[in-house]
Design a protein around this motif. Sequence first.
Motif, PDB file in Angstrom:
ATOM      1  N   ILE A  81       0.857  -1.185   0.000  1.00  0.00           N
ATOM      2  CA  ILE A  81       0.000   0.000   0.000  1.00  0.00           C
ATOM      3  C   ILE A  81       0.893   1.234   0.000  1.00  0.00           C
ATOM      4  O   ILE A  81       1.799   1.359   0.827  1.00  0.00           O
ATOM      5  N   ILE A  82       0.625   2.143  -0.948  1.00  0.00           N
ATOM      6  CA  ILE A  82       1.299   3.443  -0.977  1.00  0.00           C
ATOM      7  C   ILE A  82       0.210   4.488  -0.796  1.00  0.00           C
ATOM      8  O   ILE A  82      -0.642   4.661  -1.668  1.00  0.00           O
ATOM      9  N   TYR A  83       0.217   5.155   0.339  1.00  0.00           N
ATOM     10  CA  TYR A  83      -0.895   6.065   0.606  1.00  0.00           C
ATOM     11  C   TYR A  83      -0.393   7.394   1.154  1.00  0.00           C
ATOM     12  O   TYR A  83       0.683   7.468   1.747  1.00  0.00           O
ATOM     13  N   PRO A  84      -1.166   8.476   0.941  1.00  0.00           N
ATOM     14  CA  PRO A  84      -0.758   9.809   1.424  1.00  0.00           C
ATOM     15  C   PRO A  84      -1.103   9.972   2.890  1.00  0.00           C
ATOM     16  O   PRO A  84      -2.090  10.605   3.259  1.00  0.00           O
ATOM     17  N   GLY A  85      -0.286   9.400   3.745  1.00  0.00           N
ATOM     18  CA  GLY A  85      -0.629   9.313   5.154  1.00  0.00           C
ATOM     19  C   GLY A  85      -0.343  10.544   5.974  1.00  0.00           C
ATOM     20  O   GLY A  85      -0.811  10.649   7.105  1.00  0.00           O
TER      21      GLY A  85
ATOM     22  N   TYR B 254      -8.816   8.876   7.277  1.00  0.00           N
ATOM     23  CA  TYR B 254      -9.413   7.980   6.281  1.00  0.00           C
ATOM     24  C   TYR B 254      -8.480   6.851   5.899  1.00  0.00           C
ATOM     25  O   TYR B 254      -8.866   5.684   5.866  1.00  0.00           O
ATOM     26  N   TRP B 255      -7.234   7.178   5.580  1.00  0.00           N
ATOM     27  CA  TRP B 255      -6.317   6.169   5.051  1.00  0.00           C
ATOM     28  C   TRP B 255      -5.938   5.150   6.117  1.00  0.00           C
ATOM     29  O   TRP B 255      -5.875   3.947   5.849  1.00  0.00           O
ATOM     30  N   ARG B 256      -5.675   5.621   7.334  1.00  0.00           N
ATOM     31  CA  ARG B 256      -5.340   4.689   8.412  1.00  0.00           C
ATOM     32  C   ARG B 256      -6.494   3.729   8.663  1.00  0.00           C
ATOM     33  O   ARG B 256      -6.297   2.505   8.789  1.00  0.00           O
ATOM     34  N   ARG B 257      -7.689   4.258   8.733  1.00  0.00           N
ATOM     35  CA  ARG B 257      -8.849   3.407   8.968  1.00  0.00           C
ATOM     36  C   ARG B 257      -9.088   2.448   7.805  1.00  0.00           C
ATOM     37  O   ARG B 257      -9.482   1.294   8.000  1.00  0.00           O
ATOM     38  N   ASN B 258      -8.836   2.917   6.600  1.00  0.00           N
ATOM     39  CA  ASN B 258      -9.015   2.077   5.428  1.00  0.00           C
ATOM     40  C   ASN B 258      -8.123   0.839   5.508  1.00  0.00           C
ATOM     41  O   ASN B 258      -8.552  -0.286   5.210  1.00  0.00           O
TER      42      ASN B 258
ATOM     43  N   ASP C  13     -15.234   2.448   6.420  1.00  0.00           N
ATOM     44  CA  ASP C  13     -14.588   1.144   6.330  1.00  0.00           C
ATOM     45  C   ASP C  13     -15.037   0.325   5.125  1.00  0.00           C
ATOM     46  O   ASP C  13     -14.398  -0.675   4.779  1.00  0.00           O
ATOM     47  N   ASP C  14     -16.120   0.745   4.476  1.00  0.00           N
ATOM     48  CA  ASP C  14     -16.615   0.003   3.316  1.00  0.00           C
ATOM     49  C   ASP C  14     -15.558  -0.162   2.233  1.00  0.00           C
ATOM     50  O   ASP C  14     -15.498  -1.209   1.578  1.00  0.00           O
ATOM     51  N   THR C  15     -14.729   0.848   2.011  1.00  0.00           N
ATOM     52  CA  THR C  15     -13.761   0.725   0.918  1.00  0.00           C
ATOM     53  C   THR C  15     -12.635  -0.246   1.265  1.00  0.00           C
ATOM     54  O   THR C  15     -12.124  -0.948   0.390  1.00  0.00           O
ATOM     55  N   GLY C  16     -12.232  -0.304   2.526  1.00  0.00           N
ATOM     56  CA  GLY C  16     -11.241  -1.301   2.922  1.00  0.00           C
ATOM     57  C   GLY C  16     -11.798  -2.708   2.757  1.00  0.00           C
ATOM     58  O   GLY C  16     -11.102  -3.626   2.285  1.00  0.00           O
TER      59      GLY C  16
END
Length: 356
Positions: free
Chosen positions: A60-64, A70-74, A303-306
């Motif tokens: 995973i490469i994310y703009p954290g 959002y990203w952490r929860r995802n 969380d739906d997207t994760g």
Amino acid sequence: MFLPLSIAQADDAEFMTADELFQHNPEQQALSQTLVDRVKNAATSNHAAWQDHTPLKLAIIYPGAQVSDYWRRNIQAFQARLDELGIRYDLTVSSTSPGKDESKAAEDFSSVLAQKPDYIITTLDSPAQKRMIEYVLATGLSKIILQNITTPVRTWESRPPLLYVGFDHVTGTRLLADYFKQKFNGNASYGLLYWTPGVVSKDRGDSFISMMEATGRMKLLQSYYTDANRESARKATESLLQSSDAISFIYACTTDLALGAADAVTASNRKAGILINGWGGGASELEAIQKGQLDVTVMRMNDDTGVAMAEAIAMDLANQPVPRIYSGEFRLVTRDTPADELKAYENYAFRYSGAP
């Protein structure tokens, strides 16, 4: 440094909407509904489909580097659902800063690619990201899941990513646009804070301006590109406040920008007369609404997207067709949203990643 501008320019022809995709590929609508149903229901393990697999290599490469959670929860929801599905995996997570220079972004991506992951989960919001993703799609070195974008890239249709997943930016923006139009009876002056130039600014910012222009009486005073952080949003808002006394509201494209705008407005002692929106409805935004720092947000059922990403991988391992798009649902939250209603939203939205 933030950059003032009248309106951002973007090439709408580069992307297609979900409706357009479904029109040209009718089977995609049914496939998308299948994934929607899987996300809403409990996980169903299919060990026969992946029992012989060695642990998947996931990256995973994310703009954290953001205030938004959002990203952490995802990622938390993604891992929890994989565990429920019984899929074994090794996960590498690389956090980047939004708006960083392209050479560093390319270096980060190359480092991840060198690990030869089976699946790469990343986002698309800049030309540099697009070039790197195109390389992976062309070579087939890894399967790509694109997070936080639900509008397929036209030129990739012959060799698309495994999944576009997120909460449709324009759909969420329309909810906020309708709120502001109703709140001010279609007659107001406002400022707008863009993220960095890219998909998010185009779909959340430019589309909002278009929706406001359609009323004929919602006047854009000034808009600014930011450095994609709270401090640059604060400085941009200070400039906006100095340039005009007739501001009805400030439209912010992301959480960090909303909080930066709130910082500036609160310090100016003009909070009572200026509304500010959040975008996403994470823990920091909901807290800011409760404190009166923000007035409204469009809350993602986070969380739906994760869960959708995990289910898409499960479908792929089972050699089942994976839909091109998964788009999650929103709820509009304001200062007046009843506490029990908001609690129900939180219980569902953060069912894997934990209540705020």
